[in-house]
Every structure is written in C-alpha cells, then in structure tokens.
Design a protein around this motif. Structure first.
Motif, PDB file in Angstrom:
ATOM      1  N   ARG A 248       0.845  -1.197   0.000  1.00 16.82           N
ATOM      2  CA  ARG A 248       0.000   0.000   0.000  1.00 16.82           C
ATOM      3  C   ARG A 248       0.874   1.239   0.000  1.00 16.82           C
ATOM      4  O   ARG A 248       1.999   1.199   0.498  1.00 16.82           O
ATOM      5  CB  ARG A 248      -0.837   0.080   1.295  1.00 16.82           C
ATOM      6  N   PRO A 249       0.343   2.376  -0.500  1.00 15.28           N
ATOM      7  CA  PRO A 249       1.123   3.608  -0.364  1.00 15.28           C
ATOM      8  C   PRO A 249       1.386   3.860   1.118  1.00 15.28           C
ATOM      9  O   PRO A 249       0.476   3.748   1.944  1.00 15.28           O
ATOM     10  CB  PRO A 249       0.189   4.691  -0.941  1.00 15.28           C
ATOM     11  N   ALA A 250       2.628   4.162   1.462  1.00 14.50           N
ATOM     12  CA  ALA A 250       2.980   4.325   2.883  1.00 14.50           C
ATOM     13  C   ALA A 250       2.273   5.526   3.486  1.00 14.50           C
ATOM     14  O   ALA A 250       2.027   6.532   2.801  1.00 14.50           O
ATOM     15  CB  ALA A 250       4.494   4.493   3.006  1.00 14.50           C
ATOM     16  N   ALA A 251       1.959   5.448   4.778  1.00 16.46           N
ATOM     17  CA  ALA A 251       1.353   6.572   5.508  1.00 16.46           C
ATOM     18  C   ALA A 251       2.384   7.698   5.642  1.00 16.46           C
ATOM     19  O   ALA A 251       3.582   7.504   5.367  1.00 16.46           O
ATOM     20  CB  ALA A 251       0.897   6.100   6.880  1.00 16.46           C
ATOM     21  N   ALA A 252       1.919   8.861   6.086  1.00 16.34           N
ATOM     22  CA  ALA A 252       2.764  10.068   6.099  1.00 16.34           C
ATOM     23  C   ALA A 252       4.077   9.861   6.871  1.00 16.34           C
ATOM     24  O   ALA A 252       5.140  10.264   6.397  1.00 16.34           O
ATOM     25  CB  ALA A 252       1.976  11.231   6.689  1.00 16.34           C
TER      26      ALA A 252
END
Ligand code: ADP
Ligand code: DP6
Length: 353
Positions: free
Chosen positions: A81-85
């Motif tokens: 998944r796109p990584a969190a901030a």
C-alpha cells in the motif's frame, strides 16, 4: 528538488559508473540484548551507549528501489500500500541522504515488504532501514562496504546499523562528532551458538506504536532520574554479555539479558510522562519466565523486549518445547515463533521484482 539534510559520511564512499536501474536488498530485524536508548546527536543518530543485538532468522524485509528522472516525487509502497505520512517522511529523508552521497537528483520509487508486523516492537525499522540503505545505495550507483552501509543505515534508524550484519552484533557508539566511528561490527557469526533460541511471544493486546523510539528515548534522556545511572552501568553489562556469549555460558547470559531488560524498563517507566511498553499479557509472560527459573533453581530462560509489547524469551534448544508450552498457556498469548541467530543483509536480484 529534494533538500539534503544529512552530513556526508566521508570520502571512503566509492562510485560505480553504471548502476542497476532497480536494486533489491533484504535484511532481518534484530533484538537488542543491550539496548540503545538515548542519543547525543539526533540528526546523525549518535547514541549515548554502545549496544549489542542478535539478528534473527525467519523475519525479514525485502526492498526494491529505482531512481527515475520521470517521477514528480518519491513514491513508497510499504506492504503493498502507499505508505502513511510518517513512514513516507522517514523514507524520503533517508533517500535525500543517499542522493546527496551519490550525487543523484531524481526521485525514487521504493517498494518494501516486511514478512512480520510493522511498527509493533519487532524492529521493522531496523530491517526496514538496513534494506533501504542497501537497495537505495545500490540503485544510486554506490558500492558501500558493510561498515559504510552500517553508518548509512544508522541515520535512518539507529538499530538498523546492527541489521547490516548477521549473528551477534555490537554497535560501537564512537566518540567523533561527525559519526564516522559510530557503526556496527559482527561479534560472532550466526553459527557461533547454534543451540540458542529466541521464542518470540506475540501478545494479543499489543497496540500499534504511537511514537517512534528515536523520539521516545530523548524524553527519557531529558526526564528520567534513573538514566544517568543506567549509562554508568551499561558498559560493564555489555562486556559481561559479550563474555557470556563468547563462552556460551547460558545461565549467566540469560540472567544478564533479564537484568538489562529490567534496567531498560526502569528508565522507560521513570520517564515523565511514563513510557509503558508492556501490556498485562506481556507482564504475565515476564512473570512466567521468572517463576520457571525460580522453580528450576537456575536460569532456564531469559526475557527481553524492545519498545513494544511482544516479548522475546531466550532459551536453549532442548528447553524450547517446555518453555513454549508454558508461554502458550498464558491467556492472551496469540502466537509464539521460535527464531535463531539470522543472516546478514544481502543484495537480492536487482533486475526484476
Ligand atoms: P518497530 O518496533 O517495528 O521498529 P518503530 O515504530 O520503531 O517500530 O518503527 C516503525 C517505523 O519504521 C515505520 O513507521 C517506518 O517509518 C519504518 N519502517 C518499517 N518498515 C519499513 C520498511 N520496510 N521500509 C522502510 N521503513 C520502514
Ligand atoms: C528499544 O533505532 O529502532 O529497540 O529509528 O525510532 O525506530 P527508531 O528507533 P530504533 O530504536 C531502538 C530502541 C530499542 C533498543 C535497541 O534496538 O537497541
């Protein structure tokens, strides 16, 4: 354009004229037997004390990096998944460091997977930044020695400096203000003590970590009245653990592992506000280990934990069935995994995914 934030490692770095477009690296987490907790320089990640760990088997991070001039920004896919901030910021800052070192100006696509829970106290930051250091430096055309890689990984996450090496590893704190003498070195290879086992106890009530250890430890340095005493005693304990490892003196080793873990927990609990990494289930695990040793009249097992609720219980291979059965009976223990000393970080196929 990126903003380089880190000081250069130094002139030892060698460059390769042609670099693979896509580079892959894998690294295993490590469990600290003598904890790193507190920094004298939080930009260069320079610790207040040397630390010692075992790189573990079975758990690993695999990371792929490609620098691509057509990218408008860095992209980081973590566990599909796109990584969190937070993780994205950590990776971008680390890539800035590599770009500065390698004189590369393009953004990167990073894909990484941990085959174990991320950010739950099982040291995904150690394997994650060791693997990222390897993959990003190779993708950028740098050919670093393991020592250089350890220095680089250190700046992503201190504990990652140790995951560059397999087996039993010491991160020497160093004295220099530029950090050049602060890197890990292998003490004993993975096959040094084949009987040693780490039974990882996954507790069902573990929350996701709210704050990175790098931040939490600085609160301890600032506020814990027990911290100065810890810094005085750690070098002696580190030498004793190194010695017990060298001679494979299991009773002494297991006792020292418990002593160090209790000391680490003491400085965390006396931090203001208090840092409590354990849950009721983790505490039951610690209690069960102490009861087992008391009943046996000597140390059969030794517990330790990092800044999380899961507990590592060290023991020798013949004792694993008994120890594991005891731990599994504790209500709230979700799983146990038996690990041994694991391998060094290494490059993996660099032309495909
Ligand atoms: P842990 O106990 O798992 O080390 P931390 O909260 O100390 O927990 O560190 C977790 C952080 O490490 C993540 O938020 C992320 O910034 C970083 N991290 C974890 N896995 C990776 C990875 N595979 N690649 C890069 N960074 C990672
Ligand atoms: C308790 O170097 O892993 O695990 O970069 O914030 O993830 P972050 O910190 P990190 O802190 C390690 C703390 C420890 C002890 C140890 O591994 O030595």
């Amino acid at each position: 354009m990126y903003a380089g934030r880190y000081a250069r490692t130094g002139p030892e770095v060698s460059r390769r004229p042609s670099s693979p477009k896509l580079a892959g690296y894998e690294a295993a987490p490590n469990i600290a037997l003598v904890k790193y907790w507190g920094m004298r320089d939080d930009r260069l990640v320079l610790p207040n004390n040397s630390s010692l760990s075992m790189t573990v088997s079975q758990l690993r991070t695999r990371t792929w990096v490609r620098f691509d001039p057509s990218l408008p920004r860095d992209r980081f896919w973590l566990n599909g998944r796109p990584a969190a901030a937070g993780p994205l910021r950590g990776a971008v800052e680390f890539l800035d460091r590599v770009r500065e070192e390698a004189d590369v100006s393009s953004y990167a696509e990073v894909r990484s997977r941990n085959n174990f829970p991320t950010a739950s106290g099982l040291a995904s930051s150690a394997s994650g930044f060791a693997a990222l250091a390897g993959a990003a430096s190779r993708a950028a055309g740098l050919q670093l020695t393991p020592r250089e890689l350890s220095r680089l990984a250190r700046q992503g996450s201190g504990s990652a400096s140790r995951s560059v090496f397999g087996g039993f590893v010491e991160w020497q704190m160093g004295q220099r203000s530029d950090g050049r003498d602060s890197y890990a070195r292998p003490l004993f290879l993975p096959d040094h003590w084949p009987e040693l086992r780490d039974v990882v106890v996954i507790v069902s009530d573990a929350p996701e970590k709210a704050i990175r250890s790098a931040n939490a430890m600085q609160e301890t340095v600032r506020t814990s009245p027990a911290y100065a005493e810890r810094l005085r005693t750690v070098p002696r304990r580190l030498a004793a653990i190194r010695n017990a490892l060298r001679t494979r003196a299991s009773d002494r080793f297991l006792e020292l592992v418990i002593e160090e873990c209790d000391d680490f927990r003491r400085v965390c609990e006396t931090t203001v506000p208090s840092l409590d990494h354990l849950t009721p289930v983790s505490r039951a695990v610690l209690g069960a280990v102490l009861d087992l040793n008391r009943a046996a009249g000597h140390a059969i097992a030794g517990y330790t934990h990092d800044a999380g609720a899961h507990v590592h219980v060290f023991t020798l291979r013949p004792m694993v069935p008994q120890v594991r059965a005891l731990l599994r009976r504790i209500p709230g223990v979700a799983d146990t995994r038996v690990l041994g000393p694991g391998p060094a970080a290494r490059e993996i196929r660099s032309t495909g995914r």
